[in-house]
Design a protein around this motif. Structure first.
Motif, PDB file in Angstrom:
ATOM      1  N   CYS A 199      46.946   9.570  35.228  1.00  0.00           N
ATOM      2  CA  CYS A 199      48.361   9.232  35.086  1.00  0.00           C
ATOM      3  C   CYS A 199      48.646   7.931  35.818  1.00  0.00           C
ATOM      4  O   CYS A 199      48.157   7.714  36.939  1.00  0.00           O
TER       5      CYS A 199
ATOM      6  N   THR B  61      52.681  18.654  27.908  1.00  0.00           N
ATOM      7  CA  THR B  61      53.350  18.835  29.193  1.00  0.00           C
ATOM      8  C   THR B  61      54.651  19.600  29.010  1.00  0.00           C
ATOM      9  O   THR B  61      55.246  19.572  27.928  1.00  0.00           O
TER      10      THR B  61
ATOM     11  N   ARG C 124      53.898  20.278  34.542  1.00  0.00           N
ATOM     12  CA  ARG C 124      52.440  20.316  34.520  1.00  0.00           C
ATOM     13  C   ARG C 124      51.908  19.707  33.226  1.00  0.00           C
ATOM     14  O   ARG C 124      52.608  19.675  32.203  1.00  0.00           O
ATOM     15  N   LEU C 125      50.663  19.251  33.300  1.00  0.00           N
ATOM     16  CA  LEU C 125      49.894  18.890  32.116  1.00  0.00           C
ATOM     17  C   LEU C 125      48.980  20.063  31.777  1.00  0.00           C
ATOM     18  O   LEU C 125      48.410  20.688  32.684  1.00  0.00           O
ATOM     19  N   TYR C 126      48.834  20.348  30.483  1.00  0.00           N
ATOM     20  CA  TYR C 126      47.954  21.421  30.023  1.00  0.00           C
ATOM     21  C   TYR C 126      46.967  20.840  29.024  1.00  0.00           C
ATOM     22  O   TYR C 126      47.354  20.120  28.102  1.00  0.00           O
TER      23      TYR C 126
ATOM     24  N   LEU D 172      51.832  17.599  37.309  1.00  0.00           N
ATOM     25  CA  LEU D 172      52.076  16.306  36.699  1.00  0.00           C
ATOM     26  C   LEU D 172      52.181  15.187  37.733  1.00  0.00           C
ATOM     27  O   LEU D 172      51.767  14.052  37.477  1.00  0.00           O
TER      28      LEU D 172
ATOM     29  N   ILE E 161      50.921  10.911  26.989  1.00  0.00           N
ATOM     30  CA  ILE E 161      52.077  11.651  27.496  1.00  0.00           C
ATOM     31  C   ILE E 161      52.946  10.725  28.345  1.00  0.00           C
ATOM     32  O   ILE E 161      52.442  10.039  29.244  1.00  0.00           O
TER      33      ILE E 161
END
Length: 383
Positions: free
Chosen positions: A257, A280, A284-286, A299, A240
């Motif tokens: 990250c 994302t 946010r990241l999911y 994030l 990502i």
């Protein structure tokens, strides 16, 4: 029981030798690993199939649709490669007849797939084959097309780039690999002038697309454990990118990250693993964890906004953002829509076709779902 992750040995390239899943390591009678039942809920989102088209037959982790502009590109293990109109599913062209192990990658000009014998095949914008070139070994990851190259990640731990116009080898990178590595949902990311590839052993590579020079290499999670099986920590899903952040997640490892503007400095890391990957919404990241607890992480700092075990052990696909919701496919052909705010169930749709192993894909018109029997459909989402 569905076995969503297969393994291959470096010494026997491309050969699946063992099965592995969240429940496969334990007794099948252990109720802790039973899929969560489908529960009653009050729908708060309207979802419906807008169109559905049979692309070919079969499904696997190396296959996921891709969208460029208003065109959808898709392929199936049976050998079918197609381009469709995103708005209505109309076939623009169809090609291919050889069994495939990976596809598709496309930039709208060139579309690439890989055959069972490791042949990279490229089609032009009209669906005409323009070249084919032998990869170093088998390929189970969709090709990445862009920046003038067609890149593949082979099962002997290479990333190879072929000239997009001619198919000639431009560069080749190889990294040492572990005795065992995953065969699951993995993809490379194309960004301007760069290719980002996850590798076995929890490594993430940022590669100059033109020269093949590795600009940066970082570790999401180091191998650990007493056995080869316990030391598997491959990068899964697609890396990502969000602003200066580059994020990845590994199997039996971590979610991390990095700040690429500061030389790849680690910004945050969480002890959350995945077998399929993440997405994302820019905030946010999911991601579904190894036993399908779904997590939402900030994030910028990695703080957990929410998590839910409502879909525990349902062998979830890589997710996609769908308006106010997060969409995930499961082993029974259901697509679940969770609230991005708190993880509550907003809608559920059975699309059939067996287990959904391909990553779901968010588009401006809805979510693309490629099913296990080779159907491709667009699911519309509205409040």
């Amino acid at each position: 029981m569905r076995i969503p992750v297969r393994l291959f040995r470096a010494a026997v390239v491309g050969l699946a030798i063992a099965g592995l899943s969240g429940c496969g390591l334990f007794s099948q009678t252990d109720a802790r690993f039973d899929p969560a039942p489908l529960t009653d809920y009050t729908p708060t989102l309207s979802v419906a199939v807008r169109w559905s088209v049979s692309i070919g037959s079969g499904g696997d982790y190396g296959f996921a649709p891709q969208v460029v502009g208003d065109t959808v590109y898709a392929a199936t293990p049976s050998g079918s490669v197609a381009a469709l109109d995103l708005s209505n599913g109309a076939i623009r062209w169809r090609a291919g007849k050889e069994a495939l192990t990976a596809g598709v990658g496309s930039d709208g000009r060139t579309t690439a797939v890989v055959t069972q014998d490791g042949m990279v095949v490229a089609y032009d914008a009209a669906g005409k084959e323009v070249w084919r070139t032998q990869a170093a070994s088998a390929v189970n990851v969709p090709p990445a097309v862009g920046n003038g190259i067609v890149a593949v990640r082979t099962t002997d731990y290479r990333v190879q780039a072929f000239d997009e116009s001619s198919g000639k080898l431009r560069w080749d990178i190889q990294r040492p690999g572990p005795a065992l590595a995953l065969r699951t949902s993995m993809r490379m990311a194309v960004v301007p002038n760069l290719l980002i590839a996850g590798m076995p052993g929890g490594r993430l590579l940022v590669i100059d697309a033109a020269s093949g020079a590795v600009r940066w290499e970082g570790t999401i999670a180091a191998n650990r454990g007493a056995s080869d099986l316990e030391r598997i920590s491959d990068i899964v899903g697609e890396p990502i990118t969000a602003g200066s952040l580059l994020c990845g997640v590994s199997y039996q490892g971590r979610t991390t990250c990095f700040d690429v503007a500061q030389g790849g400095r680690p910004v945050w890391s969480q002890d959350i693993s995945s077998a399929t990957g993440m997405t994302t919404d820019g905030q946010r990241l999911y991601l579904p964890g190894l036993r399908d607890t779904v997590h939402a992480l900030d994030l910028q700092n990695g703080h957990e906004a929410w998590k839910t075990s409502a879909l525990l052990n349902r062998h979830l696909s890589a997710p996609a953002v769908a308006g106010r919701a997060l969409a995930l496919g499961d082993f029974q052909g259901y697509v679940h829509f969770l609230s991005r705010t708190d993880g509550s169930l907003m809608a559920r749709l059975q699309v059939g076709g067996g287990p959904i192993t391909s990553a779901l894909l968010a588009t401006p018109r809805g979510v693309l779902v490629q099913t296990g029997n080779g159907n491709l459909m667009l699911v519309g989402v509205s409040d």
